[in-house]
Scaffold this motif. Structure first.
Motif, PDB file in Angstrom:
ATOM      1  N   LEU A  33       0.820  -1.211   0.000  1.00 43.75           N
ATOM      2  CA  LEU A  33       0.000   0.000   0.000  1.00 43.75           C
ATOM      3  C   LEU A  33       0.858   1.266   0.000  1.00 43.75           C
ATOM      4  O   LEU A  33       0.504   2.264  -0.649  1.00 43.75           O
ATOM      5  N   LYS A  34       1.994   1.227   0.688  1.00 49.98           N
ATOM      6  CA  LYS A  34       2.912   2.369   0.660  1.00 49.98           C
ATOM      7  C   LYS A  34       3.450   2.591  -0.743  1.00 49.98           C
ATOM      8  O   LYS A  34       3.576   3.726  -1.204  1.00 49.98           O
ATOM      9  N   GLN A  35       3.777   1.497  -1.430  1.00 53.30           N
ATOM     10  CA  GLN A  35       4.292   1.598  -2.789  1.00 53.30           C
ATOM     11  C   GLN A  35       3.228   2.187  -3.721  1.00 53.30           C
ATOM     12  O   GLN A  35       3.519   3.064  -4.538  1.00 53.30           O
ATOM     13  N   LEU A  36       1.984   1.714  -3.587  1.00 54.92           N
ATOM     14  CA  LEU A  36       0.906   2.249  -4.409  1.00 54.92           C
ATOM     15  C   LEU A  36       0.695   3.742  -4.160  1.00 54.92           C
ATOM     16  O   LEU A  36       0.486   4.519  -5.095  1.00 54.92           O
ATOM     17  N   LEU A  37       0.760   4.139  -2.900  1.00 50.63           N
ATOM     18  CA  LEU A  37       0.589   5.548  -2.565  1.00 50.63           C
ATOM     19  C   LEU A  37       1.711   6.388  -3.162  1.00 50.63           C
ATOM     20  O   LEU A  37       1.475   7.469  -3.706  1.00 50.63           O
ATOM     21  N   GLY A  38       2.929   5.885  -3.100  1.00 52.93           N
ATOM     22  CA  GLY A  38       4.060   6.597  -3.694  1.00 52.93           C
ATOM     23  C   GLY A  38       3.910   6.746  -5.195  1.00 52.93           C
ATOM     24  O   GLY A  38       4.208   7.807  -5.763  1.00 52.93           O
ATOM     25  N   GLU A  39       3.439   5.677  -5.855  1.00 54.26           N
ATOM     26  CA  GLU A  39       3.235   5.738  -7.299  1.00 54.26           C
ATOM     27  C   GLU A  39       2.161   6.761  -7.655  1.00 54.26           C
ATOM     28  O   GLU A  39       2.305   7.515  -8.618  1.00 54.26           O
ATOM     29  N   LYS A  40       1.102   6.803  -6.873  1.00 52.14           N
ATOM     30  CA  LYS A  40       0.032   7.770  -7.143  1.00 52.14           C
ATOM     31  C   LYS A  40       0.516   9.209  -6.931  1.00 52.14           C
ATOM     32  O   LYS A  40       0.187  10.099  -7.705  1.00 52.14           O
ATOM     33  N   ASP A  41       1.311   9.430  -5.893  1.00 49.14           N
ATOM     34  CA  ASP A  41       1.863  10.764  -5.661  1.00 49.14           C
ATOM     35  C   ASP A  41       2.757  11.193  -6.810  1.00 49.14           C
ATOM     36  O   ASP A  41       2.715  12.353  -7.253  1.00 49.14           O
ATOM     37  N   LEU A  42       3.575  10.272  -7.304  1.00 50.97           N
ATOM     38  CA  LEU A  42       4.450  10.568  -8.430  1.00 50.97           C
ATOM     39  C   LEU A  42       3.632  10.880  -9.685  1.00 50.97           C
ATOM     40  O   LEU A  42       3.932  11.838 -10.413  1.00 50.97           O
ATOM     41  N   GLU A  43       2.592  10.109  -9.913  1.00 45.80           N
ATOM     42  CA  GLU A  43       1.731  10.334 -11.070  1.00 45.80           C
ATOM     43  C   GLU A  43       1.056  11.710 -11.000  1.00 45.80           C
ATOM     44  O   GLU A  43       0.997  12.437 -11.997  1.00 45.80           O
TER      45      GLU A  43
END
Length: 103
Positions: A73-83
């Motif tokens: 979930l942390k990885q998904l959140l990081g990817e969304k922030d980057l996007e």
């Protein structure tokens, strides 16, 4: 319609799952019980009405599983922030007049 009786172990298991997940209505649908009934079980569990239940009989989620899910979930959140950051940069470059709306 016949009224169904549930064991204390089942009540505790479902109450703990609803507490961990945080979505009482979803857990109630999964076990095909009413959300009000589940809410009552959770309240009874918190008040200590199910003390006679053997804790070893209730399956708990493993710490490793929770840690893996947390990392995912942390990885998904990081990817969304980057996007989101990339999309904001594109908007700034192509449409500077929309910059005021983003802030």
């Amino acid at each position: 319609m016949k009224r169904q009786n549930y064991s204390n172990e089942f009540k505790v298991q479902v109450s703990k799952e609803a507490f961990e997940v945080g979505n009482k209505a979803g857990v109630a649908r999964r076990y095909e019980i009413g959300p009000n009934l589940l809410h009552r079980w959770i309240r009874q569990y918190q008040e200590g009405h199910f003390d006679d239940v053997d804790p070893s009989a209730i399956p708990n989620r493993q710490v490793g599983e929770v840690a893996k899910e947390n990392d995912r979930l942390k990885q998904l959140l990081g990817e969304k922030d980057l996007e989101i950051a990339i999309l904001r940069d594109l908007v700034k470059k192509k449409n500077p007049h929309l910059l005021k709306r983003l802030k």
